[in-house]
Each structure stands twice: as structure tokens, then as C-alpha cells.
Design a protein around this motif. Sequence first.
Motif, PDB file in Angstrom:
ATOM      1  N   LYS A 512      33.308  32.082 -35.847  1.00 42.09           N
ATOM      2  CA  LYS A 512      34.063  31.641 -34.676  1.00 42.09           C
ATOM      3  C   LYS A 512      35.423  31.122 -35.123  1.00 42.09           C
ATOM      4  O   LYS A 512      35.582  30.639 -36.241  1.00 42.09           O
ATOM      5  CB  LYS A 512      33.296  30.525 -33.950  1.00 42.09           C
ATOM      6  CG  LYS A 512      33.948  30.048 -32.651  1.00 42.09           C
ATOM      7  CD  LYS A 512      33.107  28.950 -31.998  1.00 42.09           C
ATOM      8  CE  LYS A 512      33.797  28.413 -30.761  1.00 42.09           C
ATOM      9  NZ  LYS A 512      33.009  27.328 -30.137  1.00 42.09           N
ATOM     10  N   GLY A 513      36.396  31.203 -34.232  1.00 48.65           N
ATOM     11  CA  GLY A 513      37.682  30.566 -34.452  1.00 48.65           C
ATOM     12  C   GLY A 513      38.682  31.416 -35.206  1.00 48.65           C
ATOM     13  O   GLY A 513      38.358  32.419 -35.821  1.00 48.65           O
ATOM     14  N   GLN A 514      39.934  30.978 -35.130  1.00 50.77           N
ATOM     15  CA  GLN A 514      41.018  31.602 -35.875  1.00 50.77           C
ATOM     16  C   GLN A 514      41.865  30.499 -36.523  1.00 50.77           C
ATOM     17  O   GLN A 514      42.469  29.706 -35.795  1.00 50.77           O
ATOM     18  CB  GLN A 514      41.906  32.444 -34.953  1.00 50.77           C
ATOM     19  CG  GLN A 514      41.216  33.709 -34.448  1.00 50.77           C
ATOM     20  CD  GLN A 514      42.104  34.506 -33.509  1.00 50.77           C
ATOM     21  OE1 GLN A 514      42.484  34.011 -32.457  1.00 50.77           O
ATOM     22  NE2 GLN A 514      42.424  35.721 -33.884  1.00 50.77           N
ATOM     23  N   PRO A 515      41.924  30.411 -37.856  1.00 61.40           N
ATOM     24  CA  PRO A 515      41.219  31.212 -38.859  1.00 61.40           C
ATOM     25  C   PRO A 515      39.705  31.067 -38.704  1.00 61.40           C
ATOM     26  O   PRO A 515      39.212  30.022 -38.287  1.00 61.40           O
ATOM     27  CB  PRO A 515      41.692  30.627 -40.193  1.00 61.40           C
ATOM     28  CG  PRO A 515      42.936  29.869 -39.873  1.00 61.40           C
ATOM     29  CD  PRO A 515      42.783  29.383 -38.468  1.00 61.40           C
ATOM     30  N   SER A 516      38.999  32.119 -39.065  1.00 65.24           N
ATOM     31  CA  SER A 516      37.563  32.163 -38.828  1.00 65.24           C
ATOM     32  C   SER A 516      36.816  31.151 -39.682  1.00 65.24           C
ATOM     33  O   SER A 516      37.153  30.924 -40.845  1.00 65.24           O
ATOM     34  CB  SER A 516      37.038  33.569 -39.126  1.00 65.24           C
ATOM     35  OG  SER A 516      35.651  33.650 -38.877  1.00 65.24           O
ATOM     36  N   GLN A 517      35.808  30.530 -39.081  1.00 61.99           N
ATOM     37  CA  GLN A 517      34.882  29.661 -39.788  1.00 61.99           C
ATOM     38  C   GLN A 517      33.464  30.148 -39.519  1.00 61.99           C
ATOM     39  O   GLN A 517      33.205  30.817 -38.523  1.00 61.99           O
ATOM     40  CB  GLN A 517      35.010  28.210 -39.308  1.00 61.99           C
ATOM     41  CG  GLN A 517      36.340  27.542 -39.601  1.00 61.99           C
ATOM     42  CD  GLN A 517      36.310  26.062 -39.273  1.00 61.99           C
ATOM     43  OE1 GLN A 517      35.308  25.377 -39.474  1.00 61.99           O
ATOM     44  NE2 GLN A 517      37.418  25.548 -38.742  1.00 61.99           N
ATOM     45  N   VAL A 518      32.535  29.787 -40.406  1.00 61.16           N
ATOM     46  CA  VAL A 518      31.136  30.123 -40.186  1.00 61.16           C
ATOM     47  C   VAL A 518      30.314  28.852 -40.103  1.00 61.16           C
ATOM     48  O   VAL A 518      30.663  27.830 -40.703  1.00 61.16           O
ATOM     49  CB  VAL A 518      30.561  31.023 -41.305  1.00 61.16           C
ATOM     50  CG1 VAL A 518      31.261  32.363 -41.335  1.00 61.16           C
ATOM     51  CG2 VAL A 518      30.632  30.338 -42.658  1.00 61.16           C
TER      52      VAL A 518
END
Length: 543
Positions: A512-518
Motif C-alpha cells: 500500500k502507499g506511494q512510496p510503497s510499504q508492506v
Amino acid sequence: MDRRKFLQLSGTGLGISMLPLSGKLVAETKLTHSGMDIAVKKELADTALNTATKLGASYADVRIGRYLNQYVITREMKVNNVVNTESIGMGVRVLAKGTWGFAATNDMTSDGIARATAQAVATAKASSKSQQEPVQLAPVKGHGEVQWKTPIKKNALALPLAEKVDLLMAVNKSALDAGANFINSMLFLVNEQKYFASTDGSYIDQDVHRLWAPFTVTAIDKKSGGFRTRNGLSQPVGRGFEYLDGRAADKLQSQTVLYRDSYDMVEDAHLAAKQAQQKLTAKSVKPGKYDLVLDPSHLWLTIHESVGHPLELDRVLGYEANYAGTSFATIDKWRSGKFQYGSDKVNLVADKLQPGSLGAVGYDDEGVKTTNWDLVKDGVLVNYQAIRDQVHMLEQKQSHGCCYADSWSSVQFQRMANVSLLPGKETLSVDNMIKDVEKGIYIVGDGSFSIDQQRYNFQFGGQLFYEIENGKITGMLEDVAYQSNTQEFWNSCSQVCDQSDYRLGGSFFDGKGQPSQVSAVSHGSSTTRFDGVNVINTKRKLG
């Protein structure tokens, strides 16, 4: 190379990749095997909080993190790779002029932390020029100095590598002895050592552990050259290595295995090899309407995609539209108090407390004490998942405690809590549920899926499919996928097995998110029945 040669050559270092720690970092932070000294963490956190306050921040929080990961990867009777990573640093978030600012550093000295904090404040002040409305934070009472740890018996990362390799070799041998042509097996091990401090008066030290033990077995049809696979039925968990010590609890008519508080990986690999071979000759499903009996090892993914994601408030508000889409479950539906998300059998909860779950922590990454809350009650949409700067939009005064960042260098934001379907209130076993089905399919394990931008129209596959005729499982099917939309699907829910069948599934790498996180998140349920669902034939050829 084989296991023996690998261990002889590797010793404690070869074959292991690790992010280096500078001598300056170790000296300044008094880093030990078990982590950074807590007094040093408090001192460094206070440096950031005091600096932020002096520079005009109305609020600040600090996260000091040490993140450890180990990946053990094998194929057949060989070790392919072992990777260890370690990352240490600090992220500071401030509120100045009604606007967020964030900065991070791995310079764990007083000067380095002060510089990063000054950068966060400067960013907030500069961004405030384009901020239309000030951030509104729900209040949080300071917790003082507190600690929380995942209740584990065996620290997986602290165990000898040989013990973990031996387990995977036993798993692979079990599958090959049972007729598998190929097997890949892995261990993913995670330890997050997180320290949170804020100007609200909290100093929270947490030690979080997670693990996952997946594998994939392949069986080949020698005549055609085609193949079928079966993935392991393990689930990622917030537990120690003791999760892999136990034996399976029970077996169902279909020969699938119930895994609850422990997982027998060796037994599952043996069973997977047999079932992958059965899939080679299983008959292809006839399209049509079927009653579906969905095992928790399958249903967790449907919950994740059709409930967990669409009820994240930032997605509902359009904040995720560019990257991952929006949600059909809009605010007006919630405000009506009458939106029928599912049948009256459907009770869905968000939960950050459940022992053994991936999302279980004592406090979220905003310092909010975690809890559980209703999302859908008796089929009606009643709430979302929201954090401190969002809940005022719901006219609520307390954060739900579901804020998370995947690293000290990432800014924390709203993430999915554990979202689960509550068990049925009446006594009901899986076998008795199946006995009442005239024309149905029993689905075990998760597979491929697709779902639209608003998390409404979807299609799901699985690992194992069993035809049900007149209350009995009559044989294995292949080429099965079911299609529906979220509201229609959950309103077709007619039965949920009781607490004795309740199990957790989950995602180890939810993006999710930008920059992507897990993040890692669990979803629990008991076996559940859905009536009259459209099933299609995927028309796959072997291979």
C-alpha cells in the motif's frame, strides 16, 4: 549444493548477506545481541522531541527501529539461498503550523537526530503554505514507559541455521517420497524491535515477531508433460518457531488438514504431493450456480480483498485512488446506518489484539493502545478503519489504533488491521454443514484472484476443489473460479461454523502507499457457506 556441503562451507557467514553497521553507530547506541539499550533509546528520543518543541512543533513523535529479517530458500534437497538483513535508524514526525513533516536518519547520534528533526520541522512549515485545513489529531493520553512483546517460546532468528535447514530438507524429502516431481520450500522470519516516544508522554518499547513457512509442490503428467501444483496450507503468524513444532489437529472428509495453533509442515508436504497428483486427473468443473463451502485457508483472502481494503478510510476518501483504487463502501452508505453489507450471519471485526495474529501489537505506530471494533454487525456496515488524523471525519474522538510503518525510514500511515469474520453462534461442524448441501463445491486454500478498483466485482480461485452432491463429497474438481460482487456475495452467506473451527489466514506482504510499504495482516474465520454463487470453468490445459 546439498545441505551438508552448504553448512560446511557457510559456517556463520558465507551465503549470508547482511547490511553493515558502522563502528560509530555501534559505539553510540550500545547495540547488543538483544537490541539497543532502552535508556539510550529514551535519551535519543528525548533529543528529537526537545528539538522539535524548541523549533515550534506543536506535536512530535519518534520511532527508533531495529528490523531483522531472515529468508531460508530451498529446492528439492538443496539450499538455494540464505539471506539475513538488519536495518537500524530513526524516523521523526512533527506537526508544525497544522501540517505534517517527516524525516529519517541512520546517524544515531544526538547531532544526527537533531539535524533530522530540524529537517522534519522545516518540511512541515514549508508544506503549510499549501495546506488547506490544519491536521486534527484525536487525543491520546501518554502511557509513560511501557513494554510489549509477542508471546513466543522460541525466537526463530536465534535458532541455529542448521535446525531450520534440517526442517526444510525433511519437508522436501516428505514431498518427494510421496511422488512430487519438484518442491520449493522457504522460511520467512521477521523481528521488529520498535521504540516509540511522543510529546504526549509515551515511551513504548515493543518486540514483534512473525514467521511464514510456505512451499509449492509440483506433480507432472509424464505422458502429456503437463503439471499441477499445490501450495502449502501454512499461514503466516505472529508466533515463535514453536508454531512449526506441532502436529496437525484433525482431518476432514476431503483429506485436508486443520492447522490451528501449530503446523506440521512435513505432513502437509506429504499430503500436498498426493493431492497435486490427484489434480492431474480431476474432472473439470461444469459452470453454473453452486453453494460454496469455503475453508478459512481460502476465505481469508476474500475477506482481505472484499472487506479489509474497502473499509480502510483513506481508500474510502480517495487517498489511495492513484495507486490502489477507491471503495464502493462510501461514507453516505455508512451514514445511512442501513447499508446491508452482508446477511444477518455476517459479523466482521477489526482486531489488533488477537494472539498469534500478524497484526497483534500492544500499541500502534502512533502510540495508540490497540483494541478491536465492529466493521459490519449483523450484516450492516457500522464503521471503518481509521487513525488519529482521520477519525474526526467520522465524528469519532478516538483513533482505532491501526497506524503502521514498515521501517524506521518510512512515515507511518493508516494500514489494515486484522479483519475477521466472527464464528457462528450455533454449534455447527464442517461435516454437518456439508451434509445440508445438495449441489456445491468445497474450496480449500487460496489461489489467483482479481478485483476491481472499487473492491466490488471480483473473481477468486483456490488450491483444492471438491464436488458436493446430496450432502457428500464425491471427488476432486479442477478449473474452478467463482465470480460475484462484494455485496451480493456477503449477502449470500447462509451458515458459519462455530468457534471450534475458527482459524487464521493472512498476508505477509500486503502492499500500500506511494512510496510503497508492506505490512502483515491476519484474517480469521470458521468454514462458511455461501449460496447460489456463480462458478466458471477457467479452461486451463495441464501446465
